[in-house]
Design a protein around this motif. Structure first.
Motif, short mmCIF file in Angstrom:
data_model
loop_
_atom_site.label_atom_id
_atom_site.label_comp_id
_atom_site.label_asym_id
_atom_site.label_seq_id
_atom_site.Cartn_x
_atom_site.Cartn_y
_atom_site.Cartn_z
N ILE A 97 0.83 -1.21 0.00
CA ILE A 97 0.00 0.00 0.00
C ILE A 97 0.86 1.25 0.00
O ILE A 97 0.57 2.23 -0.70
CB ILE A 97 -0.95 -0.03 1.21
CG1 ILE A 97 -1.98 -1.15 1.04
CG2 ILE A 97 -1.66 1.31 1.39
CD1 ILE A 97 -2.91 -1.30 2.21
N GLN A 98 1.96 1.22 0.76
CA GLN A 98 2.83 2.40 0.80
C GLN A 98 3.61 2.59 -0.49
O GLN A 98 4.13 3.68 -0.73
CB GLN A 98 3.81 2.28 1.98
CG GLN A 98 3.15 2.48 3.34
CD GLN A 98 4.17 2.55 4.46
OE1 GLN A 98 5.32 2.15 4.29
NE2 GLN A 98 3.73 3.06 5.61
N GLY A 110 -13.61 4.46 0.37
CA GLY A 110 -13.73 3.05 0.01
C GLY A 110 -13.45 2.79 -1.45
O GLY A 110 -12.75 1.82 -1.81
N ILE A 111 -13.98 3.64 -2.32
CA ILE A 111 -13.73 3.48 -3.76
C ILE A 111 -12.27 3.75 -4.08
O ILE A 111 -11.66 3.06 -4.93
CB ILE A 111 -14.66 4.41 -4.56
CG1 ILE A 111 -16.12 3.98 -4.38
CG2 ILE A 111 -14.29 4.41 -6.03
CD1 ILE A 111 -17.11 4.85 -5.10
N VAL A 132 -5.95 2.24 -5.03
CA VAL A 132 -4.80 1.84 -4.23
C VAL A 132 -4.53 0.34 -4.34
O VAL A 132 -3.41 -0.07 -4.68
CB VAL A 132 -5.01 2.25 -2.76
CG1 VAL A 132 -3.83 1.77 -1.90
CG2 VAL A 132 -5.15 3.77 -2.65
N ILE A 133 -5.54 -0.49 -4.07
CA ILE A 133 -5.33 -1.94 -4.04
C ILE A 133 -4.88 -2.49 -5.39
O ILE A 133 -3.93 -3.30 -5.44
CB ILE A 133 -6.60 -2.65 -3.55
CG1 ILE A 133 -6.88 -2.28 -2.10
CG2 ILE A 133 -6.46 -4.16 -3.69
CD1 ILE A 133 -5.78 -2.67 -1.14
N MET A 148 -1.30 -4.50 -5.49
CA MET A 148 -1.25 -5.95 -5.65
C MET A 148 -0.04 -6.40 -6.44
O MET A 148 0.48 -7.50 -6.22
CB MET A 148 -2.53 -6.45 -6.32
CG MET A 148 -3.77 -6.34 -5.46
SD MET A 148 -3.63 -7.22 -3.89
CE MET A 148 -3.61 -8.90 -4.45
N ARG A 149 0.46 -5.59 -7.36
CA ARG A 149 1.63 -5.99 -8.14
C ARG A 149 2.88 -6.08 -7.26
O ARG A 149 3.85 -6.75 -7.63
CB ARG A 149 1.87 -5.00 -9.29
CG ARG A 149 2.11 -3.59 -8.85
CD ARG A 149 2.06 -2.62 -10.04
NE ARG A 149 2.23 -1.23 -9.61
CZ ARG A 149 3.36 -0.58 -9.64
NH1 ARG A 149 4.45 -1.18 -10.10
NH2 ARG A 149 3.44 0.67 -9.24
#
Length: 240
Positions: free
Chosen positions: A131-132, A150-151, A157-158, A162-163
């Motif tokens: 995330i950072q 949330g969006i 961000v997510i 994820m990569r």
């Protein structure tokens, strides 16, 4: 067992393990798992429809709420409509041990807690670093567009985090599989204890038994790597 620590006279803890009530399905309970399967299929179908609808019209459906309502509500309605066909086997002290319920071995509890806490600490750091790694300008741009938090987290961000998360997470999952073999050190009958312990002592074929043990762990690790690599290929950012 007579000196067990008791909770609500239903859950008992002693040196032999943790004894908890066990669910017992009654006639008619089979409809509830089928309802859960139907709810999952409907949720997946509605999710695909919602994505296509949003791509065509720009209007989004609250799929998290709809999916939760389907997955939880439909099986619950079927369960209640069928007369709640579920009973509980309450453990009772009879003789020198408990009868009924499920007995969880203390070795399994120790292994479960140790691996959960140890692995969770590493996974938490992996998620935090992922995330950072997302540039702060991405969140600032979403706030400038008045997007909800949330969006911003789910859509901006997510996907970028994820990569960074998935490759490290794959290694951690493989470490978890290998660390589970330490269960034999605390007396839990896992694959290593059964293969390299009981089976080896009964057969005396050391090379074959150790090769079989290595092959089992190798196959499990390769399957986990394959699934995680497939998922990693889907989460990679596609450049135009």
């Amino acid at each position: 067992p007579r000196q067990s620590l008791s909770l609500f006279d239903s859950i008992f803890f002693n040196v032999r393990g943790l004894v908890v009530p066990a669910p017992e399905a009654l006639p008619g309970f089979a409809a509830t798992p089928w309802a859960l399967a139907v709810a999952v299929v409907l949720t997946v179908a509605l999710t695909i429809f919602a994505r296509r609808r949003q791509a065509a019209t720009g209007k989004a459906l609250p799929m998290y709420r709809i999916g939760a309502a389907l997955v939880v509500g439909l099986p619950l309605i079927v369960f209640l409509a069928s007369g709640s066909p579920l009973a509980w086997s309450i453990p009772e002290l009879k003789g020198f041990n408990f009868r009924g319920g499920i007995n969880i071995m203390p070795e399994l509890m120790a292994l479960w807690l140790a691996l959960s806490i140890y692995t969770a600490a590493f996974i938490a750091e992996i998620v935090r670093s992922g995330i950072q790694s997302v540039p702060h300008g991405q969140t600032e741009a979403s706030r400038s567009l008045s997007l909800p938090g949330g969006i911003t987290l789910r859509k901006i961000v997510i996907p970028q985090a994820m990569r960074v998360i998935v490759p490290q997470l794959t290694s951690q999952y493989l470490n978890l599989i290998k660390n589970s073999s330490l269960a034999t050190a605390i007396g839990y009958p896992d694959i290593v204890a059964v293969f390299a312990g009981t089976t080896l002592n009964q057969t005396g074929q050391a090379i074959e038994i150790i090769a079989m043990t290595m092959a089992v762990y190798l196959v499990i690790s390769l399957l986990v790597s394959l699934l995680m690599n497939l998922y990693n290929a889907r989460t990679l950012l596609k450049e135009r």
